[in-house]
Design an enzyme around this catalytic site. Structure first.
Site, PDB file in Angstrom:
ATOM      1  N   CYS A   1      -1.992  -0.502   4.726  1.00  0.00           N
ATOM      2  CA  CYS A   1      -1.322   0.337   5.715  1.00  0.00           C
ATOM      3  C   CYS A   1      -0.974   1.688   5.101  1.00  0.00           C
ATOM      4  CB  CYS A   1      -0.039  -0.335   6.173  1.00  0.00           C
ATOM      5  SG  CYS A   1      -0.299  -2.014   6.733  1.00  0.00           S
TER       6      CYS A   1
ATOM      7  N   ARG B   1      -6.334   4.234   5.925  1.00  0.00           N
ATOM      8  CA  ARG B   1      -5.774   3.084   5.217  1.00  0.00           C
ATOM      9  C   ARG B   1      -5.568   1.884   6.148  1.00  0.00           C
ATOM     10  NH1 ARG B   1      -3.428   4.598   0.274  1.00  0.00           N
ATOM     11  NH2 ARG B   1      -2.331   2.620   0.303  1.00  0.00           N
TER      12      ARG B   1
ATOM     13  N   TRP C   1      -2.666  -1.913   9.261  1.00  0.00           N
ATOM     14  CA  TRP C   1      -3.809  -2.824   9.139  1.00  0.00           C
ATOM     15  C   TRP C   1      -3.190  -4.212   9.132  1.00  0.00           C
ATOM     16  CZ3 TRP C   1      -5.610  -6.564   5.673  1.00  0.00           C
ATOM     17  CH2 TRP C   1      -6.969  -6.894   5.768  1.00  0.00           C
TER      18      TRP C   1
ATOM     19  N   ASN D   1       4.358  -1.686   3.574  1.00  0.00           N
ATOM     20  CA  ASN D   1       2.974  -1.991   3.215  1.00  0.00           C
ATOM     21  C   ASN D   1       3.038  -3.096   2.170  1.00  0.00           C
ATOM     22  OD1 ASN D   1       0.275  -1.946   2.543  1.00  0.00           O
ATOM     23  ND2 ASN D   1       0.390  -0.038   1.376  1.00  0.00           N
ATOM     24  N   GLY D   2       2.198  -4.118   2.316  1.00  0.00           N
ATOM     25  CA  GLY D   2       2.214  -5.231   1.364  1.00  0.00           C
ATOM     26  C   GLY D   2       2.397  -6.539   2.102  1.00  0.00           C
TER      27      GLY D   2
ATOM     28  N   GLU E   1     -25.486  -3.453  -2.788  1.00  0.00           N
ATOM     29  CA  GLU E   1     -24.590  -2.392  -2.322  1.00  0.00           C
ATOM     30  C   GLU E   1     -25.071  -1.849  -0.967  1.00  0.00           C
ATOM     31  OE1 GLU E   1     -21.954  -0.914  -2.320  1.00  0.00           O
ATOM     32  OE2 GLU E   1     -22.321   1.138  -1.694  1.00  0.00           O
TER      33      GLU E   1
ATOM     34  N   LYS F   1     -23.191  -1.731   2.681  1.00  0.00           N
ATOM     35  CA  LYS F   1     -23.049  -0.507   3.503  1.00  0.00           C
ATOM     36  C   LYS F   1     -23.478  -0.800   4.932  1.00  0.00           C
ATOM     37  CE  LYS F   1     -21.075   1.469   1.542  1.00  0.00           C
ATOM     38  NZ  LYS F   1     -20.548   1.463   0.217  1.00  0.00           N
TER      39      LYS F   1
ATOM     40  N   GLU G   1     -20.876  -3.131   6.783  1.00  0.00           N
ATOM     41  CA  GLU G   1     -19.556  -2.604   7.133  1.00  0.00           C
ATOM     42  C   GLU G   1     -19.623  -1.462   8.128  1.00  0.00           C
ATOM     43  OE1 GLU G   1     -17.279  -1.480   3.679  1.00  0.00           O
ATOM     44  OE2 GLU G   1     -18.881  -0.289   2.836  1.00  0.00           O
TER      45      GLU G   1
ATOM     46  N   HIS H   1     -37.428 -18.688  -2.768  1.00  0.00           N
ATOM     47  CA  HIS H   1     -36.748 -19.955  -3.056  1.00  0.00           C
ATOM     48  C   HIS H   1     -35.865 -20.414  -1.892  1.00  0.00           C
ATOM     49  CE1 HIS H   1     -38.194 -19.939  -7.178  1.00  0.00           C
ATOM     50  NE2 HIS H   1     -37.950 -18.634  -7.177  1.00  0.00           N
TER      51      HIS H   1
ATOM     52  N   LYS I   1      -9.252   1.369   3.900  1.00  0.00           N
ATOM     53  CA  LYS I   1      -9.778   2.045   2.719  1.00  0.00           C
ATOM     54  C   LYS I   1      -9.327   1.405   1.422  1.00  0.00           C
ATOM     55  CE  LYS I   1     -12.024   5.289   0.615  1.00  0.00           C
ATOM     56  NZ  LYS I   1     -13.476   5.071   0.547  1.00  0.00           N
TER      57      LYS I   1
HETATM   58  C1  AGP Z   1     -16.798   0.165   0.218  1.00  0.00           C
HETATM   59  O1  AGP Z   1     -17.602   0.795   1.139  1.00  0.00           O
HETATM   60  C2  AGP Z   1     -15.823  -0.793   0.773  1.00  0.00           C
HETATM   61  N1  AGP Z   1     -15.042  -0.216   1.794  1.00  0.00           N
HETATM   62  C3  AGP Z   1     -15.078  -1.693  -0.196  1.00  0.00           C
HETATM   63  O2  AGP Z   1     -15.990  -2.679  -0.592  1.00  0.00           O
HETATM   64  C4  AGP Z   1     -14.440  -1.079  -1.461  1.00  0.00           C
HETATM   65  O3  AGP Z   1     -15.434  -0.596  -2.322  1.00  0.00           O
HETATM   66  C5  AGP Z   1     -13.592  -2.130  -2.194  1.00  0.00           C
HETATM   67  O4  AGP Z   1     -12.569  -2.564  -1.344  1.00  0.00           O
HETATM   68  C6  AGP Z   1     -13.010  -1.631  -3.497  1.00  0.00           C
HETATM   69  O5  AGP Z   1     -12.163  -0.540  -3.298  1.00  0.00           O
HETATM   70  P1  AGP Z   1     -11.665   0.370  -4.499  1.00  0.00           P
HETATM   71  O6  AGP Z   1     -12.861   1.111  -5.012  1.00  0.00           O
HETATM   72  O7  AGP Z   1     -10.655   1.278  -3.892  1.00  0.00           O
HETATM   73  O8  AGP Z   1     -11.086  -0.531  -5.536  1.00  0.00           O
END
Ligand code: AGP
Length: 608
Positions: free
Chosen positions: A2, A27, A76, A102-103, A478, A482, A485, A501, A603
């Protein structure tokens, strides 16, 4: 997770406060709200609802609120669904206190029962609401806001960053942190609270970074930082933030993700400009350690996986890689262990936990982090600051490539030190790295149109395999992340050799594959990757190759190919990753996804 903001000023703050949560929206963005002390009657007024900051601002007419002190929050959801009642701020029964948090409060169920028995009425399902009732309860006995605030926080288990206002002391914000980030912005006419710099960078670049188990009492012209344990004062130097406010703007691009993809040439240059001594110092620590772990999560796990391949290739060392969410269940850490983490935010709970786990067992820690002053930046023994500038899109692109370049430099430095590389090879690799920004520019300028066309034509396909071998395997993973998400399409990243396999049973007209083809000079890696593409084509599967110039001939087993300019072996994976970033971006745009704020994501994931 958040975003928390707060402002205390001599002037009206409503516009600035809404602007602050708008800047923090990346966030968390399922609901938001504002609390301000309004009018002569010193009323704590709260307006909140579900939706984006823009939607809530219009619906709740946030701009009409008036006051010189307030807190705000963009959420969030963790505890309780996305409802107006669960949105922050939350108020005490008598309406005197309002809080944002937040938390996660792990003992909230127990506290809630105790407070209910004492007559408190709860309006939400959140863990946060117990905090404000607890403060109200303590106030009944202490009749003093500060001691009630501290006493309540001492009863909490879990993680928190909180900001509170009260009509009982209408000139100050109380705030505290324990394992969730919180910083104070300092300007001549006002003080600010924020989960990160973006909350106030438009107004001041001077900040005081709070540490765990600290609280602060902040008025428009003073701030007192204290220990939660005993209220003793803490004196800490303020810091100047390096980022410019314009860096957090879209600058004419339709989305932050695209802007940040286009910033990659610059970001790579920054990573290459990082002082060699900082890299060399870490390489020495790696060589001195008995056990080396690389860790990260999500994108940063794939970043460190690429690092693992490059350490093996260029330094003859294969560090263990463990996803940070699994770290404490798998890693065996002792005093001779070094754990190196990568994190854009420097606040990711899982990665922080992996670093703390290492410290508790006497191991050494290091991190590659983008956000200066973040929790990771402050706890590790060896820090490398990326200097990539703020990454606003929830989808990480430029931060990831920067971390990969830094890890590549680290592998080269380690390789030179332990004799795996000659000085000549080391110099050549560095020259190749320096050519990378221009090659990225070329791809961005010349390939975006084609990639957009292919993405548009294939966006109806719901299932995707991303296949790569060797050091193209982390790139495939990776790239699949992308795609998932940002486009919400199902995508799996896999070593291409693994396909036969089991997964090959899935190949049909409803599943497409993206194959990351290495340069031909990679020998076996190249031919083996082509064999996997052949296997898919033999089953009439669609193959989109990402490959290099002069290597893509008609007879090769691809349906379509994104052809990239020839480059050195070292830099090939980075270029392919950028093509894949564009492919995911344009797929998401075609599907009209919320590119910078995909559903259910945030984020920086600061909860377990
Ligand atoms: C990346 O596109 C993602 N949103 C997510 O996997 C992110 O990389 C992960 O949560 C780690 O975040 P950080 O780099 O802030 O530690």
């Amino acid at each position: 997770m958040c975003g928390i903001a707060g402002i205390v000023s001599l002037n009206d703050i409503s516009e600035k406060l809404v602007g602050a949560i708008k800047s923090l929206e990346y966030r968390g963005y399922d609901s938001c709200g504002v609390a301000m002390i309004e009018g002569k009657g010193r009323k704590v007024a709260v307006r909140k609802n579900i939706g984006s900051v823009d939607e809530v601002r219009d619906r709740e007419r946030l701009a009409e609120m008036r006051g010189t002190i307030g807190i705000a929050h963009t959420r969030w959801a963790t505890h309780g669904g996305v409802t107006a009642a669960n949105a922050h701020p939350h108020c005490s029964c008598d309406g005197a206190f309002a809080i944002t948090h937040n938390g996660i409060i792990s003992n909230y169920g127990h506290l809630r029962e105790i407070l209910k028995a004492k007559g408190h009425r709860f309006l939400s399902e959140t863990d946060t609401e117990v905090i404000v009732h607890l403060i109200e309860e303590h106030y009944k006995t202490t009749r003093q806001v500060e001691s009630a605030f501290v006493a309540a926080l001492k009863e909490l288990q879990g993680t928190f960053a909180v900001a509170m206002i009260t009509r009982r002391e209408p000139d100050r914000i109380y705030c505290a942190r324990s394992e969730s980030p919180l910083i104070i912005g300092i300007a001549a006419d006002a003080h600010y609270i924020g989960s990160d710099f973006n909350a106030f960078i438009a107004h001041t670049k001077t900040a005081l970074i709070m540490d765990d188990n600290e609280y602060a009492v902040v008025t428009h012209d003073s701030y007192a930082l204290k220990r939660l344990s005993d209220g003793s004062p803490i004196s800490r130097a303020v810091q100047e933030i390096q980022w410019d406010p314009e860096m957090s703007q879209k600058g004419g691009f339709p989305h932050y993700m695209l802007k940040e993809i286009y910033e990659q040439p610059q970001v790579v240059n920054h990573a290459l400009d990082i002082d060699r001594e900082a890299i060399r110092g870490l390489a020495e620590k790696i060589l001195a350690a008995d056990k080396i772990y690389f860790t990260g999560v999500g994108t940063t796990f794939y970043v460190v996986q690429l690092g693992q391949y490059y350490f093996s290739r260029y330094a003859g060392i294969t560090p263990s890689i463990v996803s940070s969410d699994e770290f404490r269940f798998l890693a065996s850490v002792d005093e001779k262990t070094l754990t190196l983490a990568a994190s854009q935010s420097g606040e990711t709970y899982d990665t922080l936990t992996a670093l703390r786990f290492t410290r508790e067992r006497g191991g050494a820690t290091a991190a590659i982090v983008n956000v200066m002053g973040s929790s990771m930046a402050r706890i590790v023994d060896h820090l490398i600051l990326q200097g990539s500038g703020p990454e606003i899109s929830v989808i990480s692109t430029k931060a990831a490539i920067s971390q990969m370049i830094i890890l590549t430099r680290l592998a080269l430095e380690t390789g030179l030190m332990n004799g795996t590389l000659t000085q000549k090879q080391y110099d050549q690799h560095h020259r190749d790295l320096r050519k990378l920004p221009a090659l990225i520019e070329k791809i961005l300028n010349e390939k975006s149109g084609f990639i957009h066309t292919v993405a548009r034509s294939q966006a109806h396909i719901n299932h995707w395999l991303f296949l790569g071998r060797g050091h193209f395997y982390p790139i495939a993973r990776e790239s699949a992340l992308k795609m998932k998400e940002v486009s919400y399409l199902h995508a799996e990243g896999m070593p291409s050799g693994f396909l036969k396999h089991g997964t090959i049973a899935l190949i049909d007209e409803r599943l497409n594959s993206v194959v990351f083809v290495p340069p031909k000079e990679e020998g076996d890696l190249y031919t083996l990757t082509l064999s996997s593409a052949e296997e898919i084509r033999a089953r009439n599967g669609y193959v989109l190759a990402i490959a290099f110039a002069d290597r893509v001939k008609k007879e090769l087993p691809f349906t379509e190919a994104i052809v990239l300019p020839a480059c050195a072996l070292l830099t090939a994976p980075f270029l392919e990753m950028i093509a894949a970033q564009l492919f995911s971006y344009y797929t998401a745009v075609t599907l009209k996804r919320n590119v910078d704020r995909p559903r259910s994501l945030a984020k920086s994931v600061t909860v377990a």
